[in-house]
Design an enzyme around this catalytic site. Structure first.
Site, PDB file in Angstrom:
ATOM      1  N   ASN A 165      41.292  41.881  51.033  1.00 11.60           N
ATOM      2  CA  ASN A 165      42.416  41.728  51.893  1.00 11.60           C
ATOM      3  C   ASN A 165      43.798  41.536  51.316  1.00 11.60           C
ATOM      4  O   ASN A 165      44.721  41.994  52.111  1.00 11.60           O
ATOM      5  CB  ASN A 165      42.016  40.663  52.787  1.00 11.60           C
ATOM      6  CG  ASN A 165      41.503  39.321  52.335  1.00 11.60           C
ATOM      7  OD1 ASN A 165      40.871  39.319  51.528  1.00 11.60           O
ATOM      8  ND2 ASN A 165      42.556  38.345  52.713  1.00 11.60           N
ATOM      9  N   GLN A 220      38.066  44.157  56.359  1.00 11.85           N
ATOM     10  CA  GLN A 220      39.200  44.961  55.998  1.00 11.85           C
ATOM     11  C   GLN A 220      38.840  46.463  56.057  1.00 11.85           C
ATOM     12  O   GLN A 220      39.744  47.304  55.918  1.00 11.85           O
ATOM     13  CB  GLN A 220      39.832  44.604  54.829  1.00 11.85           C
ATOM     14  CG  GLN A 220      40.584  43.126  55.060  1.00 11.85           C
ATOM     15  CD  GLN A 220      41.840  43.089  55.834  1.00 11.85           C
ATOM     16  OE1 GLN A 220      42.376  44.292  56.354  1.00 11.85           O
ATOM     17  NE2 GLN A 220      42.067  42.055  56.272  1.00 11.85           N
ATOM     18  N   THR A 263      27.262  31.848  76.028  1.00 12.70           N
ATOM     19  CA  THR A 263      27.242  32.982  77.021  1.00 12.70           C
ATOM     20  C   THR A 263      28.243  34.240  76.357  1.00 12.70           C
ATOM     21  O   THR A 263      29.247  33.603  75.962  1.00 12.70           O
ATOM     22  CB  THR A 263      28.100  32.330  78.392  1.00 12.70           C
ATOM     23  OG1 THR A 263      27.280  31.397  78.952  1.00 12.70           O
ATOM     24  CG2 THR A 263      28.403  33.516  79.563  1.00 12.70           C
ATOM     25  N   CYS A 322      50.064  32.169  51.569  1.00  8.59           N
ATOM     26  CA  CYS A 322      50.388  31.249  50.361  1.00  8.59           C
ATOM     27  C   CYS A 322      51.350  30.569  50.441  1.00  8.59           C
ATOM     28  O   CYS A 322      52.540  30.901  50.460  1.00  8.59           O
ATOM     29  CB  CYS A 322      50.652  32.546  49.388  1.00  8.59           C
ATOM     30  SG  CYS A 322      51.515  32.264  47.819  1.00  8.59           S
TER      31      CYS A 322
HETATM   32  N1  PMP Z   1      37.332  38.443  55.971  1.00  8.83           N
HETATM   33  C1  PMP Z   1      38.438  39.074  55.570  1.00  8.83           C
HETATM   34  C2  PMP Z   1      38.319  39.920  54.462  1.00  8.83           C
HETATM   35  C3  PMP Z   1      39.582  39.028  56.436  1.00  8.83           C
HETATM   36  O1  PMP Z   1      40.664  39.776  56.143  1.00  8.83           O
HETATM   37  C4  PMP Z   1      39.605  38.364  57.385  1.00  8.83           C
HETATM   38  C5  PMP Z   1      41.048  38.156  58.370  1.00  8.83           C
HETATM   39  N2  PMP Z   1      42.017  37.650  57.764  1.00  8.83           N
HETATM   40  C6  PMP Z   1      38.413  37.494  57.752  1.00  8.83           C
HETATM   41  C7  PMP Z   1      37.354  37.626  57.030  1.00  8.83           C
HETATM   42  C8  PMP Z   1      38.363  36.562  59.111  1.00  8.83           C
HETATM   43  O2  PMP Z   1      38.336  37.343  60.035  1.00  8.83           O
HETATM   44  P1  PMP Z   1      38.552  36.807  61.596  1.00  8.83           P
HETATM   45  O3  PMP Z   1      39.769  36.512  61.628  1.00  8.83           O
HETATM   46  O4  PMP Z   1      37.760  37.709  62.562  1.00  8.83           O
HETATM   47  O5  PMP Z   1      37.863  35.451  61.564  1.00  8.83           O
END
Ligand code: PMP
Length: 377
Positions: A154, A182, A246, A334
């Protein structure tokens, strides 16, 4: 506002919103209720969405488990497998991951590490990729209960060698999970071909769907045998007992529609993202040649994600300076006290980390809107 932070989240697509609306209004039935039409309609809508997600990633619909998002999906698999297969009376407590995973993976492993599990965090290269041979060696030696390696990073956008990883885990028959959050809608995914991937996490809001909904794919052992794990949420037994609660029908319908659109538009979106990315990187290469450094290599990366260092420029100051008309990211949450663990794992110095910007494009952007980068000196 020029939105260039599409890896953080995306705008909900109008078709997705339109599909969701009835389930927030007149179609409010609980899909676990029985016999009357409101419940049956909700059940049908959930079944369609489940198939749409299955079609996007190439699995059976009964292998799709709805969650609140990828954070929950990652937690569910890592804690669920650790608990089910690593109980007190069983000897093996080994687990395997990399140093460049998303915090929802790393922190979950750290949580387990504090509870007696032996977690190995593999090094990554300068692009945050794992070394397949090194993983194979550790997996053969330690027989980890679970290995979790993300498909696409990411922060930097590099894709891991997922086919080779899948091959290894198909051969050694050990459990392998990948966080594909991603990459869904950006790379073709066919789990029927990637048999070594036993678990896969995804999230709706990264592909034009709503926030607060995602899925985890739990491949079956065989046609009839479901993979066992300890659930995170106990209760009414929804989602094949993997995840009680649910079902959020409107969100599930939104995820389904986003998945359908992602599958249909995959090729054209990728082409458009690459085109925009080339246009943007050419601007940087031509205008700011000695003032920037790209963090990712050009091949095997998430299309539309550009991570680069503006040499000598503090990233937070730059982001703030441009924030009146554009939304950019430093690549992760960061803060000045805690720099990115991903960039750190790739060998970057604190100074380089603090000069890094992540730009993530969407296919809907025009080239004209990116033209302002030519004025950065
Ligand atoms: N894994 C990766 C590689 C992500 O980029 C993200 C979101 N930043 C997440 C997990 C978490 O996803 P969510 O917002 O659906 O919890």
């Amino acid at each position: 506002m020029l939105y260039l932070d599409n890896s953080a989240t995306t705008k909900i697509h109008p078709e997705v919103l339109e599909a969701m609306m009835p389930y927030l209004q007149e179609e409010y039935g609980n899909p676990s209720s029985k016999f009357y039409s409101l419940a049956e309609n909700a059940k049908k809508a959930v079944a369609i969405a489940r198939q749409q997600v299955a079609d996007l990633v190439g699995c059976d619909s009964d292998e799709v488990i709805f969650t609140s998002g990828a954070t929950e999906s990652n937690n569910m698999i890592i804690k669920g497998i650790a608990d089910y297969y690593g109980r007190e009376d069983q000897g093996n407590k080994n687990m395997l991951t990399s140093k460049a995973e998303h915090p929802s993976v790393i922190e979950t492993f750290e949580f387990l590490g504090e509870r007696g599990y032996e977690v190995t965090y593999m090094d990554v290269d300068q692009y945050a990729r794992v070394d397949v041979e090194a993983i194979k060696k550790v997996a053969d030696q330690n027989q980890p209960l679970l290995t979790s390696i993300m498909w696409g990073n990411n922060e930097i956008g590099s894709l891991n060698p997922i086919q080779e990883l899948s091959q290894i885990f198909e051969e050694n028959k050990l459990f392998f999970h990948t966080d594909a959050t991603q990459v869904v809608g950006k790379v073709p995914i066919n789990l029927k071909e990637l048999k070594g991937i036993r678990f896969l996490s995804l999230s709706a809001h990264k592909m034009g769907g709503p926030k607060g909904i995602g899925a985890v794919i739990i491949r079956k052992q065989s046609k009839e045998i479901y993979t066992r794990l300890t659930p995170l949420l106990h209760g009414g037994g929804q989602e094949n007992n993997y995840r009680s609660g649910t079902l959020a029908v409107h969100n599930i319908v939104g995820l389904g529609k986003a998945a359908e659109r992602a599958a249909i538009n995959l090729e054209s979106n990728v082409q458009r993202l690459k085109e925009l990315e080339n246009y943007l990187t050419d601007i940087f290469k031509n205008n700011l040649k000695d003032k920037i450094k790209f963090n990712s290599d050009e091949k095997d990366k998430i299309p539309g994600l550009v991570s680069l260092q503006f040499i000598g420029v503090n990233n937070e100051l730059l982001i703030k300076k441009l924030s009146d008309y554009t939304a950019l990211s430093s690549g992760s949450a960061c803060s000045s006290s805690k720099p990115s663990h991903v960039l750190n794992a790739t060998g970057k110095s604190l100074e380089e980390v603090r000069q890094t910007i992540r730009i993530t494009l969407s296919p809907e952007l025009s080239k004209d809107s990116l033209e302002f980068f030519t004025r950065i000196k």
